[in-house]
Design a protein around this motif. Structure first.
Motif, PDB file in Angstrom:
ATOM      1  N   ARG A   1       9.883 -38.320 -10.145  1.00  0.00           N
ATOM      2  CA  ARG A   1       8.888 -39.370 -10.338  1.00  0.00           C
ATOM      3  C   ARG A   1       7.527 -38.941  -9.793  1.00  0.00           C
ATOM      4  N   ALA A   2       7.523 -38.347  -8.587  1.00  0.00           N
ATOM      5  CA  ALA A   2       6.257 -37.892  -8.015  1.00  0.00           C
ATOM      6  C   ALA A   2       5.624 -36.812  -8.887  1.00  0.00           C
ATOM      7  N   LEU A   3       6.459 -35.934  -9.420  1.00  0.00           N
ATOM      8  CA  LEU A   3       5.942 -34.872 -10.288  1.00  0.00           C
ATOM      9  C   LEU A   3       5.360 -35.458 -11.566  1.00  0.00           C
ATOM     10  N   ALA A   4       6.063 -36.418 -12.154  1.00  0.00           N
ATOM     11  CA  ALA A   4       5.552 -37.054 -13.369  1.00  0.00           C
ATOM     12  C   ALA A   4       4.224 -37.753 -13.094  1.00  0.00           C
ATOM     13  N   ASP A   5       4.115 -38.421 -11.951  1.00  0.00           N
ATOM     14  CA  ASP A   5       2.861 -39.078 -11.592  1.00  0.00           C
ATOM     15  C   ASP A   5       1.734 -38.060 -11.456  1.00  0.00           C
ATOM     16  N   ARG A   6       2.030 -36.927 -10.839  1.00  0.00           N
ATOM     17  CA  ARG A   6       1.012 -35.888 -10.664  1.00  0.00           C
ATOM     18  C   ARG A   6       0.523 -35.357 -12.005  1.00  0.00           C
ATOM     19  N   LEU A   7       1.424 -35.250 -12.962  1.00  0.00           N
ATOM     20  CA  LEU A   7       1.080 -34.699 -14.271  1.00  0.00           C
ATOM     21  C   LEU A   7       0.568 -35.761 -15.245  1.00  0.00           C
ATOM     22  N   GLY A   8       0.651 -37.046 -14.837  1.00  0.00           N
ATOM     23  CA  GLY A   8       0.251 -38.108 -15.738  1.00  0.00           C
ATOM     24  C   GLY A   8       1.217 -38.278 -16.898  1.00  0.00           C
ATOM     25  N   MET A   9       2.516 -38.066 -16.618  1.00  0.00           N
ATOM     26  CA  MET A   9       3.544 -38.138 -17.647  1.00  0.00           C
ATOM     27  C   MET A   9       4.553 -39.221 -17.283  1.00  0.00           C
ATOM     28  N   ALA A  10       5.329 -39.643 -18.271  1.00  0.00           N
ATOM     29  CA  ALA A  10       6.472 -40.500 -17.992  1.00  0.00           C
ATOM     30  C   ALA A  10       7.574 -39.650 -17.361  1.00  0.00           C
ATOM     31  N   THR A  11       8.282 -40.221 -16.398  1.00  0.00           N
ATOM     32  CA  THR A  11       9.307 -39.456 -15.693  1.00  0.00           C
ATOM     33  C   THR A  11      10.327 -38.852 -16.658  1.00  0.00           C
ATOM     34  N   MET A  12      10.796 -39.617 -17.611  1.00  0.00           N
ATOM     35  CA  MET A  12      11.820 -39.135 -18.527  1.00  0.00           C
ATOM     36  C   MET A  12      11.332 -37.978 -19.387  1.00  0.00           C
ATOM     37  N   SER A  13      10.022 -37.887 -19.602  1.00  0.00           N
ATOM     38  CA  SER A  13       9.504 -36.801 -20.436  1.00  0.00           C
ATOM     39  C   SER A  13       9.671 -35.442 -19.764  1.00  0.00           C
ATOM     40  N   LEU A  14       9.817 -35.418 -18.438  1.00  0.00           N
ATOM     41  CA  LEU A  14      10.027 -34.153 -17.733  1.00  0.00           C
ATOM     42  C   LEU A  14      11.342 -33.498 -18.156  1.00  0.00           C
ATOM     43  N   TYR A  15      12.302 -34.322 -18.534  1.00  0.00           N
ATOM     44  CA  TYR A  15      13.619 -33.787 -18.861  1.00  0.00           C
ATOM     45  C   TYR A  15      13.644 -33.062 -20.203  1.00  0.00           C
ATOM     46  N   ARG A  16      12.518 -33.065 -20.915  1.00  0.00           N
ATOM     47  CA  ARG A  16      12.403 -32.208 -22.086  1.00  0.00           C
ATOM     48  C   ARG A  16      12.165 -30.760 -21.684  1.00  0.00           C
ATOM     49  N   HIS A  17      11.746 -30.562 -20.427  1.00  0.00           N
ATOM     50  CA  HIS A  17      11.382 -29.228 -19.965  1.00  0.00           C
ATOM     51  C   HIS A  17      12.364 -28.663 -18.943  1.00  0.00           C
ATOM     52  N   VAL A  18      12.958 -29.528 -18.127  1.00  0.00           N
ATOM     53  CA  VAL A  18      13.947 -29.103 -17.137  1.00  0.00           C
ATOM     54  C   VAL A  18      15.083 -30.120 -17.115  1.00  0.00           C
ATOM     55  N   SER A  19      16.280 -29.652 -16.804  1.00  0.00           N
ATOM     56  CA  SER A  19      17.443 -30.546 -16.826  1.00  0.00           C
ATOM     57  C   SER A  19      17.513 -31.450 -15.605  1.00  0.00           C
ATOM     58  N   GLY A  20      16.814 -31.076 -14.542  1.00  0.00           N
ATOM     59  CA  GLY A  20      16.840 -31.861 -13.309  1.00  0.00           C
ATOM     60  C   GLY A  20      16.206 -31.080 -12.184  1.00  0.00           C
ATOM     61  N   LYS A  21      16.299 -31.612 -10.972  1.00  0.00           N
ATOM     62  CA  LYS A  21      15.615 -30.983  -9.846  1.00  0.00           C
ATOM     63  C   LYS A  21      16.224 -29.627  -9.507  1.00  0.00           C
ATOM     64  N   ASP A  22      17.531 -29.462  -9.661  1.00  0.00           N
ATOM     65  CA  ASP A  22      18.144 -28.177  -9.342  1.00  0.00           C
ATOM     66  C   ASP A  22      17.560 -27.063 -10.199  1.00  0.00           C
ATOM     67  N   GLU A  23      17.467 -27.298 -11.494  1.00  0.00           N
ATOM     68  CA  GLU A  23      16.870 -26.274 -12.365  1.00  0.00           C
ATOM     69  C   GLU A  23      15.393 -26.094 -12.048  1.00  0.00           C
ATOM     70  N   LEU A  24      14.705 -27.189 -11.744  1.00  0.00           N
ATOM     71  CA  LEU A  24      13.287 -27.114 -11.416  1.00  0.00           C
ATOM     72  C   LEU A  24      13.058 -26.222 -10.201  1.00  0.00           C
ATOM     73  N   VAL A  25      13.852 -26.409  -9.151  1.00  0.00           N
ATOM     74  CA  VAL A  25      13.696 -25.599  -7.940  1.00  0.00           C
ATOM     75  C   VAL A  25      13.962 -24.125  -8.240  1.00  0.00           C
ATOM     76  N   LEU A  26      14.964 -23.848  -9.051  1.00  0.00           N
ATOM     77  CA  LEU A  26      15.256 -22.471  -9.429  1.00  0.00           C
ATOM     78  C   LEU A  26      14.062 -21.845 -10.151  1.00  0.00           C
ATOM     79  N   LEU A  27      13.457 -22.579 -11.067  1.00  0.00           N
ATOM     80  CA  LEU A  27      12.282 -22.085 -11.784  1.00  0.00           C
ATOM     81  C   LEU A  27      11.090 -21.916 -10.846  1.00  0.00           C
TER      82      LEU A  27
END
Length: 309
Positions: free
Chosen positions: A115-141
């Motif tokens: 949610r904080a990341l989506a707010d920073r990017l000016g995106m809807a939270t759910m739209s982030l999941y088009r790019h990463v499957s979740g926080k675990d994958e995000l941290v790996l990237l």
């Protein structure tokens, strides 16, 4: 009707832009800084930045942070620097990853939520999941992106010692720049990071022609990694302590001085009391400590690797 706090924060930033105190490309205050300055919750500060992003006033710049956007025509922001990347596959994902790195750098990995990341990017939270499957994958990237910022040379040094030293120094630079990394992986549960595995490949290639067996090679690899990670973990621990107490390390030590003196002067601590008198002022510098420890570590490994058993 009172103006909501997040709107007041956004309005203040707009005024600073209008009167020239903030110019296009300038970094705006972080979520945590705004929360401190305005005495509001982090969520309120994040909402203010999200509002500004939605209005095109600010934009998240990879490796930089949230900056004032260039304005064109009817309030539309200009394409960000390096925007040619946006059309390439993975460009949007990289923007997400870089914004996540910036958030973790500023506030720690615990404060990085989707949610904080989506707010920073000016995106809807759910739209982030088009790019990463979740926080675990995000941290790996994120880890891979940070390691790629400190790339290994194209050619590995000829000697094992030079190879291990180069790997250690580059990992130290990455941990130094991004303290949250030290808490991401452990010796028992190593992260399957392509970036970190490049260092593993380097080390094993360097040790391939030595007298060490496979177990000893793995021990060398783990020891080198834990030396770097163990020291670097203190950067993040200090950031957390400062956030929790509001005290710098010097201020905290000053507050403990009387108790430390009482303990050291009690029976059974004579050697330590004498040492403190001899030591005088001591400035803990982890960069110097890294340099102090790396050479003796490699010297000790040389006795295991180069000298016949």
């Amino acid at each position: 009707m009172d103006t909501p706090p997040y709107a007041r924060i956004a309005g203040d930033i707009k005024r600073r832009i209008a009167d020239g105190r903030l110019r296009p490309g300038d970094r705006v205050p972080s979520t945590r800084q705004l929360a401190r300055d305005w005495d509001v919750a982090l969520a309120t500060a994040a909402k203010a930045l999200a509002l500004l992003a939605q209005e095109g006033v600010v934009i998240a710049e990879p490796r930089v942070g949230t900056v004032v956007a260039e304005q064109r025509g009817a309030g539309r922001p200009a394409a960000r620097r390096g925007s040619g990347q946006a059309g390439r596959p993975g460009g949007a994902r990289e923007r997400v990853v870089r914004a996540a790195v910036e958030l973790a750098d500023a506030d720690g990995l615990d404060e990085l939520t989707m949610r904080a990341l989506a707010d920073r990017l000016g995106m809807a939270t759910m739209s982030l999941y088009r790019h990463v499957s979740g926080k675990d994958e995000l941290v790996l990237l994120m880890v891979d992106a940070v390691i790629d910022d400190h790339p290994l040379p194209e050619e590995r040094p000829a000697g094992w010692r030079e190879t291990l030293e180069t790997s250690a120094r580059l990992q130290w630079a990455a941990y130094r720049a991004h303290p949250w990394m030290a808490g991401v992986t452990s010796l028992y549960r190593p992260l399957p990071s392509a970036g970190l595995l490049k260092h593993s490949e380097w080390v094993m290639s360097a040790l391939a022609g030595t007298r060490l067996d496979a177990t000893a090679k793995m021990n060398v690899h783990i020891l080198l990694y834990s030396f770097v990670q163990g020291l670097a973990a203190n950067f993040e621990q200090e950031r957390r302590a400062r956030a929790a107490t509001g005290l710098s390390d010097d201020e905290w030590m000053s507050a403990q001085e009387e108790r430390m003196r009482a303990v050291s002067e009690s029976p059974g601590y004579g050697a330590f009391a004498a040492f403190l008198g001899e030591l005088g002022e001591f400035d803990l510098d982890l960069d110097r400590l890294f340099e102090f420890g790396l050479r003796p570590l490699l010297d000790g490994l040389a006795r295991q690797i180069d000298q016949p058993g």
